[in-house]
Motif scaffolding. Sequence first.
Motif: not given
Length: 326
Positions: A11-17, A30-36, A54-66
């Motif tokens: 918990s903590g420091a994770m706005p809108n995970p 964990v992706t968090v609002y607005p760009s982290g 610049v890279c992230l904006s309201n990020p949602h899902g994520l996957v790890l690969y390679g």
Amino acid sequence: TSSGTASIFASGAMPNPSGLAFDSSGDLYVTVYPSGIRKVSTSGSVNLWFDSPVCLSNPHGLVLYGGYIFIANGGSLNNVARLAISDQSCSVWMTGLNNPTGIAIDGAGTLYVANSNTNQIWKTSADSTSASSVYTTTGSVPWFMLSDRYSGWMWVANRDGPTVVSYNVPSYCSSWRGTWAVEQTCSRLACCCLSENIGMDCQSGDSGSSLSFYGSLAGQCGSTTTYSYSVSLPTTNTFTLNLAGNSFRITRSGESVAAQNLNAGSCSGNAARISSEPPPKGSGSSQNVALIAGAAAGGGGGLVIVGLIVVWWRRRQGSPAKARRS
């Protein structure tokens, strides 16, 4: 817990995970609002891992690969971004989306993205930049996606359905399993070459899933004419193994594989999948047939040698007959 009791892991420091993905070490991204993106250790401590509008904006899902993280961006970007885990360098991987939310990947390295505002699932390759295309239309705002790359199943939660729909997609195993016909481009007079067909099949055991890799060799391989190896089931499109003293990097791209000889680049080769079923072990050509093919592949000199052997054999066979007629 297994009994259904909930507890707070971090918990903590994770706005809108919004999105969650584990790496092989058990750390959670964990992706968090607005760009982290936050990184949560196995003990539950939360760390700021990446933040860039610049890279992230309201990020949602994520996957790890390679060695990369692929993130579905909504907000002002409407794309899929790719972040290198090693140095956090960011690039745009997929564009032309409309509020992408969920993202998943199958065992063959294909990315699937929930394009929520068009009620569609889009797909593209995670291994190389290529054109994206519509995989399917859901009709009910696809939102969250989850895939099991071992079993070959993907689930999509439709927000306005409300339903959860499953799709059968390529698994780690099905992306490799089958019969792969070797292109005869490797010089057998100078190299130890993969010959005939490569067989690949999957096995499961107490130590996990593995991939068996087997077939025949031809050329300068000493007394070795066949090979059979087992490696951990690849979770990306490449793996490395040793064949007759040579290190080969096997790289898959769709229905073809490249066998790169790391000791002698000119002794590399390619193969194409001709069947999803692997051949029986030991079904390749014999050593003698392979060596004759190798000699013939050497050009006119090889053909002359084979021709002289045939003439000598016929004369040898004909001598006793003449003696009997006299």
